[in-house]
Write a protein that holds these residues in place. Structure first.
Motif, PDB file in Angstrom:
ATOM      1  N   GLY A  59       0.786  -1.223   0.000  1.00  0.00           N
ATOM      2  CA  GLY A  59       0.000   0.000   0.000  1.00  0.00           C
ATOM      3  C   GLY A  59       0.818   1.272   0.000  1.00  0.00           C
ATOM      4  O   GLY A  59       0.258   2.361  -0.111  1.00  0.00           O
ATOM      5  N   VAL A  60       2.147   1.141   0.113  1.00  0.00           N
ATOM      6  CA  VAL A  60       3.023   2.314   0.192  1.00  0.00           C
ATOM      7  C   VAL A  60       3.997   2.367  -0.985  1.00  0.00           C
ATOM      8  O   VAL A  60       4.203   3.426  -1.587  1.00  0.00           O
ATOM      9  CB  VAL A  60       3.800   2.337   1.527  1.00  0.00           C
ATOM     10  N   ARG A  61       4.595   1.227  -1.322  1.00  0.00           N
ATOM     11  CA  ARG A  61       5.565   1.170  -2.419  1.00  0.00           C
ATOM     12  C   ARG A  61       4.855   0.674  -3.684  1.00  0.00           C
ATOM     13  O   ARG A  61       4.270  -0.412  -3.684  1.00  0.00           O
ATOM     14  CB  ARG A  61       6.734   0.266  -2.054  1.00  0.00           C
ATOM     15  N   TRP A  62       4.946   1.469  -4.749  1.00  0.00           N
ATOM     16  CA  TRP A  62       4.164   1.214  -5.953  1.00  0.00           C
ATOM     17  C   TRP A  62       5.063   1.014  -7.168  1.00  0.00           C
ATOM     18  O   TRP A  62       6.092   1.669  -7.306  1.00  0.00           O
ATOM     19  CB  TRP A  62       3.205   2.374  -6.217  1.00  0.00           C
ATOM     20  N   THR A  63       4.621   0.121  -8.057  1.00  0.00           N
ATOM     21  CA  THR A  63       5.321  -0.138  -9.309  1.00  0.00           C
ATOM     22  C   THR A  63       4.352   0.036 -10.471  1.00  0.00           C
ATOM     23  O   THR A  63       3.273  -0.592 -10.478  1.00  0.00           O
ATOM     24  CB  THR A  63       5.895  -1.565  -9.341  1.00  0.00           C
ATOM     25  N   ARG A  64       4.717   0.857 -11.432  1.00  0.00           N
ATOM     26  CA  ARG A  64       3.882   1.009 -12.625  1.00  0.00           C
ATOM     27  C   ARG A  64       3.886  -0.289 -13.423  1.00  0.00           C
ATOM     28  O   ARG A  64       4.916  -0.955 -13.543  1.00  0.00           O
ATOM     29  CB  ARG A  64       4.403   2.158 -13.490  1.00  0.00           C
TER      30      ARG A  64
END
Length: 326
Positions: free
Chosen positions: A252-257
């Motif tokens: 929920g905090v670290r995002w990957t496109r």
């Protein structure tokens, strides 16, 4: 024969015959207060036997409010209500609703409007989907830290990993870059009031870096699938054109496109959404099918309409059911 003669004379005069513009099956807007139809920032839920669509709508020349439309088929919509500004903190307007059903009630998260860096997230609750009671602690959230100007707009609240996450758009201190931040409650047992929210990162969790995102990522909308949380987001400011991308996260905090290209682009010249396909809202129906609602126009924002496309999934990857749909 007469039609052919007229067309030939028009070509000689330098004019081309008019071509009827194609509209999608869902093509909804609101002309209650403006001659130019205007509806922005959709959010959709299924509630008490029908679908409800919440959206931003101008209620006076200076103020925005929230419109409410109903449908039985997700395609044809009828306006059934409106939430105008009533509180001092809303005096310049309220907009960008996000509806969430919990224990038979609709929790509506929305932003104050027109105060620039002071815009913040508010909360209200309804038992019928039409009449809302404001949270006594409003506004319930705005970000802090040297990374942000303090503004919070476009709230998206979603249950994930045994608590509620709130995603919001904010600006950098120079007020140039629009980016995503995140806050969360400590558990699923919460009243969503001001004291319930804790900011989880002292920096942006998703900041524009791709050419098509220009200087803006806003309008996040989330869907949980298994261990993943998927975020559909708007890249680019309105009509640059704004287009829709997708990222995912396990915490929920670290995002990957999922791609460096838009998931849903603006339409080609002459189409109803040639100026943009923006501000998405992902919705999962009771039968498990998912739909992406979004706003568009072809006149650089003089009007705004909503449409939708179905999103399907393969190997934890979303794709458009009709790749040519716009």
């Amino acid at each position: 024969m007469l039609i052919r003669i007229i067309a030939f004379l028009m070509l000689l005069a330098g004019a081309a015959p008019a071509v009827a513009q194609q509209h999608p099956a869902m093509y909804y807007s609101d002309s209650t207060h403006r001659a130019n139809p205007t509806a922005k920032d959709p959010s959709v839920v299924r509630f008490q036997g029908r679908y409800l669509l919440y959206y931003s709508v101008p209620v006076t020349p200076e103020q925005w409010g929230i419109g409410i439309a109903a449908s039985t088929d997700l395609t044809h919509w009828t306006k059934v209500g409106e939430i105008p500004p009533t509180q001092e903190y809303e005096k310049k307007g309220l907009c960008a609703p996000n509806a969430l059903i919990i224990n038979g009630k609709i929790n509506l998260f929305y932003q104050t409007y027109g105060t620039g860096p002071k815009d913040a997230i508010c909360h209200a609750v309804s038992t019928d989907g039409l009449h809302f009671v404001r949270d006594a602690s409003n506004p319930v959230f705005h970000p802090t830290g040297a990374w942000t100007v303090g503004r919070a707009i476009d709230a998206e609240v979603v249950a994930f990993r045994n608590r509620y996450f709130m995603y919001f758009a904010t600006r950098d201190p120079a007020y140039q870059i629009q980016m995503q931040g995140v806050a969360a409650t400590s558990s699923l047992q919460t009243d969503f009031g001001h004291a319930a929210w804790q900011q989880l990162a002292d920096s942006s969790i998703l900041r524009p870096r791709l050419p098509w995102e220009t200087k803006c990522i806003e309008g996040a909308t989330c869907l949980r699938r298994g261990k993943w949380l998927y975020m559909f987001y708007a890249g680019g400011y309105n009509n640059e054109p704004q287009q829709i991308g997708v990222a995912r996260s396990r915490d929920g905090v670290r995002w990957t496109r999922l791609s460096d290209q838009p998931f849903l682009r603006n339409g080609p010249p002459g189409s109803w959404n040639s100026s943009e396909s923006g501000h998405p809202a992902i919705f999962r129906d009771d039968d498990g099918r998912t739909y992406l609602f979004y706003q568009g126009n072809n006149d650089h924002g003089r009007t705004w309409y909503f449409s939708k496309v179905e999103v399907k999934w393969q190997h934890n990857q979303p794709y458009l059911a009709d790749a040519g749909a716009k």
